[in-house]
Design a protein around this motif. Structure first.
Motif, PDB file in Angstrom:
ATOM      1  N   PHE A   1      -6.572   2.311 -10.719  1.00  0.00           N
ATOM      2  CA  PHE A   1      -6.246   0.931 -10.327  1.00  0.00           C
ATOM      3  C   PHE A   1      -5.759   0.856  -8.890  1.00  0.00           C
ATOM      4  O   PHE A   1      -6.089  -0.085  -8.172  1.00  0.00           O
ATOM      5  CB  PHE A   1      -5.232   0.306 -11.285  1.00  0.00           C
ATOM      6  CG  PHE A   1      -5.787   0.093 -12.671  1.00  0.00           C
ATOM      7  CD1 PHE A   1      -6.942  -0.659 -12.869  1.00  0.00           C
ATOM      8  CD2 PHE A   1      -5.172   0.651 -13.779  1.00  0.00           C
ATOM      9  CE1 PHE A   1      -7.464  -0.860 -14.138  1.00  0.00           C
ATOM     10  CE2 PHE A   1      -5.695   0.458 -15.049  1.00  0.00           C
ATOM     11  CZ  PHE A   1      -6.836  -0.294 -15.235  1.00  0.00           C
ATOM     12  N   GLN A   2      -4.973   1.843  -8.446  1.00  0.00           N
ATOM     13  CA  GLN A   2      -4.496   1.839  -7.061  1.00  0.00           C
ATOM     14  C   GLN A   2      -5.671   1.968  -6.089  1.00  0.00           C
ATOM     15  O   GLN A   2      -5.744   1.254  -5.097  1.00  0.00           O
ATOM     16  CB  GLN A   2      -3.486   2.962  -6.814  1.00  0.00           C
ATOM     17  CG  GLN A   2      -2.983   3.010  -5.377  1.00  0.00           C
ATOM     18  CD  GLN A   2      -2.293   1.716  -4.970  1.00  0.00           C
ATOM     19  OE1 GLN A   2      -1.398   1.258  -5.667  1.00  0.00           O
ATOM     20  NE2 GLN A   2      -2.714   1.123  -3.858  1.00  0.00           N
TER      21      GLN A   2
ATOM     22  N   ALA B   1     -10.530  -3.194  -2.875  1.00  0.00           N
ATOM     23  CA  ALA B   1     -10.702  -4.652  -2.924  1.00  0.00           C
ATOM     24  C   ALA B   1      -9.982  -5.327  -1.761  1.00  0.00           C
ATOM     25  O   ALA B   1     -10.525  -6.242  -1.130  1.00  0.00           O
ATOM     26  CB  ALA B   1     -10.191  -5.192  -4.257  1.00  0.00           C
ATOM     27  N   GLU B   2      -8.775  -4.880  -1.452  1.00  0.00           N
ATOM     28  CA  GLU B   2      -8.039  -5.470  -0.332  1.00  0.00           C
ATOM     29  C   GLU B   2      -8.764  -5.199   0.985  1.00  0.00           C
ATOM     30  O   GLU B   2      -8.880  -6.087   1.833  1.00  0.00           O
ATOM     31  CB  GLU B   2      -6.615  -4.926  -0.264  1.00  0.00           C
ATOM     32  CG  GLU B   2      -5.812  -5.585   0.844  1.00  0.00           C
ATOM     33  CD  GLU B   2      -4.378  -5.092   0.921  1.00  0.00           C
ATOM     34  OE1 GLU B   2      -3.777  -5.286   1.987  1.00  0.00           O
ATOM     35  OE2 GLU B   2      -3.862  -4.522  -0.062  1.00  0.00           O
TER      36      GLU B   2
ATOM     37  N   ASP C   1      -8.830   1.217  -6.667  1.00  0.00           N
ATOM     38  CA  ASP C   1      -9.626  -0.013  -6.741  1.00  0.00           C
ATOM     39  C   ASP C   1      -8.939  -1.170  -6.007  1.00  0.00           C
ATOM     40  O   ASP C   1      -9.605  -1.979  -5.349  1.00  0.00           O
ATOM     41  CB  ASP C   1      -9.893  -0.396  -8.194  1.00  0.00           C
ATOM     42  CG  ASP C   1     -10.884   0.537  -8.886  1.00  0.00           C
ATOM     43  OD1 ASP C   1     -11.539   1.351  -8.196  1.00  0.00           O
ATOM     44  OD2 ASP C   1     -10.992   0.453 -10.124  1.00  0.00           O
ATOM     45  N   ALA C   2      -7.621  -1.247  -6.107  1.00  0.00           N
ATOM     46  CA  ALA C   2      -6.882  -2.316  -5.423  1.00  0.00           C
ATOM     47  C   ALA C   2      -6.995  -2.163  -3.907  1.00  0.00           C
ATOM     48  O   ALA C   2      -7.205  -3.145  -3.192  1.00  0.00           O
ATOM     49  CB  ALA C   2      -5.417  -2.310  -5.855  1.00  0.00           C
ATOM     50  N   ASP C   3      -6.860  -0.933  -3.412  1.00  0.00           N
ATOM     51  CA  ASP C   3      -7.022  -0.696  -1.976  1.00  0.00           C
ATOM     52  C   ASP C   3      -8.419  -1.105  -1.522  1.00  0.00           C
ATOM     53  O   ASP C   3      -8.585  -1.784  -0.507  1.00  0.00           O
ATOM     54  CB  ASP C   3      -6.804   0.787  -1.631  1.00  0.00           C
ATOM     55  CG  ASP C   3      -5.351   1.162  -1.454  1.00  0.00           C
ATOM     56  OD1 ASP C   3      -4.469   0.300  -1.617  1.00  0.00           O
ATOM     57  OD2 ASP C   3      -5.094   2.343  -1.137  1.00  0.00           O
TER      58      ASP C   3
ATOM     59  N   ARG D   1      -4.808   4.067   3.130  1.00  0.00           N
ATOM     60  CA  ARG D   1      -5.411   3.096   2.226  1.00  0.00           C
ATOM     61  C   ARG D   1      -6.810   3.605   1.904  1.00  0.00           C
ATOM     62  O   ARG D   1      -7.499   4.117   2.770  1.00  0.00           O
ATOM     63  CB  ARG D   1      -5.490   1.724   2.894  1.00  0.00           C
ATOM     64  CG  ARG D   1      -4.156   1.187   3.419  1.00  0.00           C
ATOM     65  CD  ARG D   1      -3.110   0.971   2.329  1.00  0.00           C
ATOM     66  NE  ARG D   1      -3.532   0.050   1.317  1.00  0.00           N
ATOM     67  CZ  ARG D   1      -3.384  -1.272   1.377  1.00  0.00           C
ATOM     68  NH1 ARG D   1      -2.801  -1.832   2.403  1.00  0.00           N
ATOM     69  NH2 ARG D   1      -3.824  -2.033   0.402  1.00  0.00           N
TER      70      ARG D   1
END
Length: 165
Positions: free
Chosen positions: A115-116, A122-123, A118-120, A38
């Motif tokens: 996006f992947q 943020a999570e 950034d999503a990681d 991640r």
């Protein structure tokens, strides 16, 4: 099946150090252990976000961990790189591990994996990740960003006690 999420940053010397523990964990638990990378790029490392995007392209090409390990081995080179030299280094590393380097370069240009990453990130922030490496095992976060002493043993304990193990 036992699982570890490793919140990592590819310009982080501590993440390079963590590779040895991950190898020992893979040896102990074998193919049953899922180690999921991640991304958690840190602001202090200027090439971390693009390196994470490159790693996602390596994942798409089926060689995530060989690429990640090769990048982490060269963490000092990446830190010293200025401007486009960082991208050239990431492409060179891709070529050295047998990836389609031209496709990786295209992915960095078109931003298909932003996006992947950034999503990681943020999570990770949402669940309390503050630094790298941080391990998420059986619902618990173990922060290895300041000290990794005893972490592998703690991870082994959590994996052994996990109902998924």
């Amino acid at each position: 099946m036992p699982r570890i999420d490793v919140w990592c940053e590819l310009q982080c010397p501590d993440c390079r150090t963590a590779l040895a523990d991950l190898a020992l964990l893979r040896d102990r638990f074998g193919d049953e252990l899922v180690v999921e990378l991640r991304h958690f790029p840190l602001e202090k490392h200027k090439h971390a976000h693009i390196a994470a995007q490159a790693a996602e392209e390596a994942r798409a090409q089926g060689a995530l961990w060989p690429y990640v390990e090769a990048v982490l081995v060269r963490v000092e080179d990446l830190a010293k790189a200025k401007g486009a030299a960082a991208e050239r280094l990431l492409v060179e590393i891709a070529r050295s591990v047998g990836l389609d380097a031209d496709e990786l370069e295209s992915a960095l240009i078109d931003g298909r994996h932003i996006f992947q990453v950034d999503a990681d990130e943020a999570e990770g922030a949402a669940i309390g990740v503050k630094g790298t490496p941080t391990y998420e095992v059986a619902g618990r976060l173990l922060d290895g960003s300041k000290d990794q002493t005893g972490l592998r043993e703690k991870i082994e304990e959590l994996l052994a006690a996990s109902p998924d193990a």
